[in-house]
Design an enzyme around this catalytic site. Structure first.
Site, short mmCIF file in Angstrom:
data_model
loop_
_atom_site.label_atom_id
_atom_site.label_comp_id
_atom_site.label_asym_id
_atom_site.label_seq_id
_atom_site.Cartn_x
_atom_site.Cartn_y
_atom_site.Cartn_z
N GLY A 46 -2.62 -6.40 -9.06
CA GLY A 46 -3.84 -6.25 -8.29
C GLY A 46 -4.55 -4.96 -8.65
N GLN A 51 -10.29 2.02 -7.76
CA GLN A 51 -9.29 2.48 -8.73
C GLN A 51 -9.85 2.62 -10.13
OE1 GLN A 51 -6.23 -0.59 -7.36
NE2 GLN A 51 -4.94 1.15 -7.89
N CYS A 88 1.83 1.39 -6.91
CA CYS A 88 0.36 1.40 -7.02
C CYS A 88 -0.02 1.97 -8.38
CB CYS A 88 -0.22 2.27 -5.90
SG CYS A 88 -2.02 2.37 -5.93
N HIS A 130 -2.60 -4.69 0.32
CA HIS A 130 -2.60 -3.44 -0.44
C HIS A 130 -3.99 -3.19 -1.05
CE1 HIS A 130 -0.50 -0.53 -3.31
NE2 HIS A 130 -1.68 -0.68 -3.86
N GLU A 131 -4.57 -4.25 -1.64
CA GLU A 131 -5.88 -4.08 -2.30
C GLU A 131 -7.00 -3.85 -1.28
OE1 GLU A 131 -5.65 -3.40 -5.26
OE2 GLU A 131 -3.66 -4.24 -5.55
N HIS A 134 -7.23 -0.36 -0.24
CA HIS A 134 -7.95 0.51 -1.19
C HIS A 134 -9.44 0.57 -0.85
CE1 HIS A 134 -5.11 1.92 -4.18
NE2 HIS A 134 -4.61 0.71 -4.36
NI NI Z 1 -2.78 0.41 -5.24
#
Ligand code: NI
Length: 163
Positions: A46, A51, A88, A130-131, A134
């Site tokens: 992912g 990011q 991550c 998790h994404e 972000h």
């Molecule tokens: Ni991450």
């Protein structure tokens, strides 16, 4: 497509609330393609736009069943809880235990701008949470219950490469 540099922890872009994508333009389509290439190149499951330094609400994932793209994703419901290990791509060499919902329903737009609704569980549900984190500027370390040694973990649930 082009591989993009992955932003590492310490950069403020990872701590910002990302903004909604108003329209899927050619520029956004290219960004999505580049994010997928970057994720695959890093052996990730992912990747979220912050990011790669873009504070917009876009995530891409592939948990082994092909690419999934979500623009402006919203978790509509979440059920159950489970503790497992995550990594991550923006936090190299760290593996941490995080409690996540085991089932989520998430809505958003696909790469063509069509509304999609995904019911996910287990590994896929964890990766989605998790994404989406972000996009809210939340890193897994904020949710960390304990540090994990990757050697102790049979199959780490990971955004990044498994060693
Ligand atoms: Ni991450």
């Amino acid at each position: 497509m082009a591989k993009l540099p992955i932003i590492k922890i310490g950069d403020p872009v990872l701590e910002q609330e990302a903004v909604e994508v108003p329209k899927i333009t050619k520029k956004i389509t290219k960004l999505i393609d580049d994010m997928l290439e970057t994720m695959y190149d890093a052996n990730g499951v992912g990747l979220a736009a912050p990011q790669v330094g873009v504070s917009q609400r876009i995530i891409v994932l592939d948990v082994g069943e092909g690419p999934v793209v979500l623009v402006n994703p919203v978790i509509q419901s979440a059920q159950g809880e489970e503790i497992d290990v995550e990594g991550c791509l923006s936090i190299p060499e760290r593996w941490v235990y995080v409690k996540r919902a085991t089932q989520v329903v998430i809505t958003g737009l696909n790469e063509k701008g069509k509304p999609v609704r995904i019911e996910a569980d287990g590994y896929f549900a964890r990766a989605l949470q998790h994404e989406v984190d972000h996009l809210h500027g939340v890193l897994m370390l904020e949710r960390m219950l304990a540090e994990a040694e990757v050697e102790q973990v049979e199959s780490p649930v990971s955004e990044g490469a498994e060693e």
